[in-house]
Design a protein around this motif. Structure first.
Motif, PDB file in Angstrom:
ATOM      1  N   TRP A 145       0.134  -8.572  -3.896  1.00 28.15           N
ATOM      2  CA  TRP A 145       0.010  -7.274  -3.247  1.00 28.15           C
ATOM      3  C   TRP A 145       1.038  -6.330  -3.858  1.00 28.15           C
ATOM      4  O   TRP A 145       2.162  -6.739  -4.157  1.00 28.15           O
ATOM      5  CB  TRP A 145       0.292  -7.395  -1.744  1.00 28.15           C
ATOM      6  N   ARG A 203      -5.572  -3.592   2.045  1.00 30.40           N
ATOM      7  CA  ARG A 203      -4.983  -4.225   3.234  1.00 30.40           C
ATOM      8  C   ARG A 203      -5.957  -4.318   4.409  1.00 30.40           C
ATOM      9  O   ARG A 203      -5.813  -5.177   5.269  1.00 30.40           O
ATOM     10  CB  ARG A 203      -3.726  -3.476   3.670  1.00 30.40           C
ATOM     11  N   GLU A 251      -1.358  -0.045  -0.736  1.00 27.76           N
ATOM     12  CA  GLU A 251      -1.206  -1.453  -1.091  1.00 27.76           C
ATOM     13  C   GLU A 251      -2.560  -2.024  -1.509  1.00 27.76           C
ATOM     14  O   GLU A 251      -3.573  -1.782  -0.841  1.00 27.76           O
ATOM     15  CB  GLU A 251      -0.640  -2.233   0.084  1.00 27.76           C
ATOM     16  N   TRP A 271      -4.516  -5.177  -4.511  1.00 23.66           N
ATOM     17  CA  TRP A 271      -4.392  -6.227  -5.527  1.00 23.66           C
ATOM     18  C   TRP A 271      -5.576  -6.103  -6.463  1.00 23.66           C
ATOM     19  O   TRP A 271      -6.582  -5.487  -6.131  1.00 23.66           O
ATOM     20  CB  TRP A 271      -4.317  -7.630  -4.899  1.00 23.66           C
TER      21      TRP A 271
END
Length: 133
Positions: free
Chosen positions: A51, A72, A92, A94
């Motif tokens: 993350w 998230r 946030e 990934w």
């Protein structure tokens, strides 16, 4: 004007990446007022970032394979070659290769006043997060 020197491919650190992920810089700042950073990043199948967020946001252009990107709130986006994903400043997220395939993207970010603080890293992405379970 000059041709940039070739920088060796580096493997990204396991503290911030799970699986095999390689980075090739394309553009790095030369002057004190330049902030643009561009790199080609290659992910093995299932490999992923931890993350993280970027102070000024990030653009990711998938060039090969299928990229998987998560937020998230549990949303997952599969992005295909020729598509560009934008993450807003501080968001946030990934990124990863989708299951069963390699993925390559071009990452474009803008450094902050302190380049070492441009990206804020968090914990590793779980298998449940990666698979959307």
């Amino acid at each position: 004007m000059n041709i940039e020197p070739t920088v060796p491919t580096t493997k990204n650190p396991p503290e911030q990446f799970a699986g095999d992920v390689w980075l090739d810089p394309i553009a790095l700042p030369h002057e004190s007022d330049q902030t643009m950073v561009v790199a080609t990043v290659r992910f093995a199948p299932g490999a992923r970032t931890a993350w993280h967020s970027h102070q000024h946001g990030q653009y990711l252009r998938v060039t090969q394979g299928v990229g998987r990107f998560g937020t998230r709130d549990g949303k997952i986006f599969d992005v295909h070659p020729g598509q560009t994903l934008y993450t807003a400043p501080g968001e946030e997220h990934w990124h990863a290769a989708a299951p069963g395939c390699f993925m390559e993207h071009i990452a474009m970010t803008q450094n902050g006043a302190n380049p070492s603080e441009t990206t804020t890293w968090g914990e590793h992405v779980t298998d449940d997060e990666y698979y959307g379970r």
